[in-house]
Design a protein around this motif. Sequence first.
Motif, PDB file in Angstrom:
ATOM      1  N   GLN A   1     -13.082 -19.536   8.671  1.00 31.63           N
ATOM      2  CA  GLN A   1     -12.218 -18.500   8.269  1.00 31.63           C
ATOM      3  C   GLN A   1     -10.997 -19.334   9.163  1.00 31.63           C
ATOM      4  OE1 GLN A   1     -13.776 -14.790   9.584  1.00 31.63           O
ATOM      5  NE2 GLN A   1     -14.534 -14.334   7.888  1.00 31.63           N
TER       6      GLN A   1
ATOM      7  N   ALA B   1      -9.142 -21.354   7.071  1.00 26.72           N
ATOM      8  CA  ALA B   1      -8.759 -21.287   5.815  1.00 26.72           C
ATOM      9  C   ALA B   1      -7.262 -20.793   6.078  1.00 26.72           C
ATOM     10  CB  ALA B   1      -9.820 -20.472   5.329  1.00 26.72           C
ATOM     11  N   LYS B   2      -7.374 -20.130   7.156  1.00 28.04           N
ATOM     12  CA  LYS B   2      -5.991 -19.108   7.603  1.00 28.04           C
ATOM     13  C   LYS B   2      -4.793 -20.645   7.864  1.00 28.04           C
ATOM     14  CE  LYS B   2      -4.168 -15.960  10.920  1.00 28.04           C
ATOM     15  NZ  LYS B   2      -3.392 -16.264  11.807  1.00 28.04           N
TER      16      LYS B   2
ATOM     17  N   THR C   1      -4.669 -23.366   7.078  1.00 25.49           N
ATOM     18  CA  THR C   1      -4.473 -24.105   5.241  1.00 25.49           C
ATOM     19  C   THR C   1      -3.737 -23.696   4.784  1.00 25.49           C
ATOM     20  OG1 THR C   1      -6.620 -25.206   5.864  1.00 25.49           O
ATOM     21  CG2 THR C   1      -5.170 -24.899   3.380  1.00 25.49           C
ATOM     22  N   ARG C   2      -3.660 -22.227   5.035  1.00 23.96           N
ATOM     23  CA  ARG C   2      -2.988 -21.497   4.072  1.00 23.96           C
ATOM     24  C   ARG C   2      -1.425 -20.682   4.296  1.00 23.96           C
ATOM     25  NH1 ARG C   2      -0.836 -16.175   3.070  1.00 23.96           N
ATOM     26  NH2 ARG C   2      -1.242 -15.343   1.258  1.00 23.96           N
ATOM     27  N   GLU C   3      -1.333 -21.004   5.814  1.00 21.61           N
ATOM     28  CA  GLU C   3      -0.419 -20.694   6.450  1.00 21.61           C
ATOM     29  C   GLU C   3       0.795 -22.394   6.042  1.00 21.61           C
ATOM     30  OE1 GLU C   3      -1.214 -20.301  10.509  1.00 21.61           O
ATOM     31  OE2 GLU C   3      -1.740 -17.923  10.693  1.00 21.61           O
TER      32      GLU C   3
ATOM     33  N   PHE D   1      -7.173 -24.115  -4.167  1.00 22.21           N
ATOM     34  CA  PHE D   1      -7.803 -22.633  -3.743  1.00 22.21           C
ATOM     35  C   PHE D   1      -7.399 -21.460  -2.938  1.00 22.21           C
ATOM     36  CE2 PHE D   1     -10.667 -20.953   0.316  1.00 22.21           C
ATOM     37  CZ  PHE D   1     -11.649 -20.468  -0.506  1.00 22.21           C
ATOM     38  N   HIS D   2      -5.934 -21.400  -2.330  1.00 22.81           N
ATOM     39  CA  HIS D   2      -5.268 -20.260  -2.031  1.00 22.81           C
ATOM     40  C   HIS D   2      -4.321 -20.128  -3.042  1.00 22.81           C
ATOM     41  CE1 HIS D   2      -6.688 -20.861   2.107  1.00 22.81           C
ATOM     42  NE2 HIS D   2      -6.356 -21.830   1.759  1.00 22.81           N
ATOM     43  N   PHE D   3      -3.410 -20.049  -4.017  1.00 18.77           N
ATOM     44  CA  PHE D   3      -3.026 -20.245  -4.055  1.00 18.77           C
ATOM     45  C   PHE D   3      -2.871 -20.294  -6.280  1.00 18.77           C
ATOM     46  CE2 PHE D   3      -0.843 -20.513  -0.174  1.00 18.77           C
ATOM     47  CZ  PHE D   3      -0.514 -18.918  -0.109  1.00 18.77           C
TER      48      PHE D   3
END
Length: 223
Positions: free
Chosen positions: A4, A7-8, A10-12, A48-50
């Motif tokens: 988690q 993933a956070k 990576t998203r940032e 994966f995120h967008f």
Amino acid sequence: MVLQDRAKATREAIIAGAALVFEEHGFGTASISLVAEAAKVTKGAMYFHFKSKDELARAVLEEQHAVTMAAGERILAEKSPALETMIRLCGAFGELLAADGVVRAGIRLTLEASAFDQDVRRPYEDWMATMGRLAEQAIVEGHVRSSVDPEFLSRYIVASFTGVQMVSNVLTGREDVIERIRQMWEILLPGIIHESSGLDPEALAALVAETTVVARRAVGAGA
């Protein structure tokens, strides 16, 4: 938990990379490849995120709004006189424009929102509502004339600020944005200050430059 956190992070990283690309290229010429390169992630991680460039743009706009709101909440929490707070809010936003790429990208995307069918009214509506409440309070505190309409004043301040920072961007890349915001208030204040308040327009306008530490804390918190 580790997954988690990864993933956070990576998203940032993707949002930060997207901000760099949107700020430089605008929405129309930005690409998923450029964002992946700027974020140092694979296209697979990106998708994966967008799912689209539109989603990326919306995420940058949401992050920009969150950063500016956080800076504003810090200033509001200090419970300064309302007129001072209005001025310092403008100073904090100006500093964020000079220091934070996500905020700059968000502003550019706001101007290009029709290209990806995004409703960008909320940040402006939130800011005008805050300024309107502060203007009402400043009238009660005896610092702003009772003849001033809080709603009209809030709209004028937000519109003036928007124009000032845009011209500053065109002419100097916002290097002089804090000084231009100070000048904006120095011109505006004599027309709204209550005649018996004893307030000095120049001294009040100078508060614009005293918000930089608060704004930088907000940038650090959002990093």
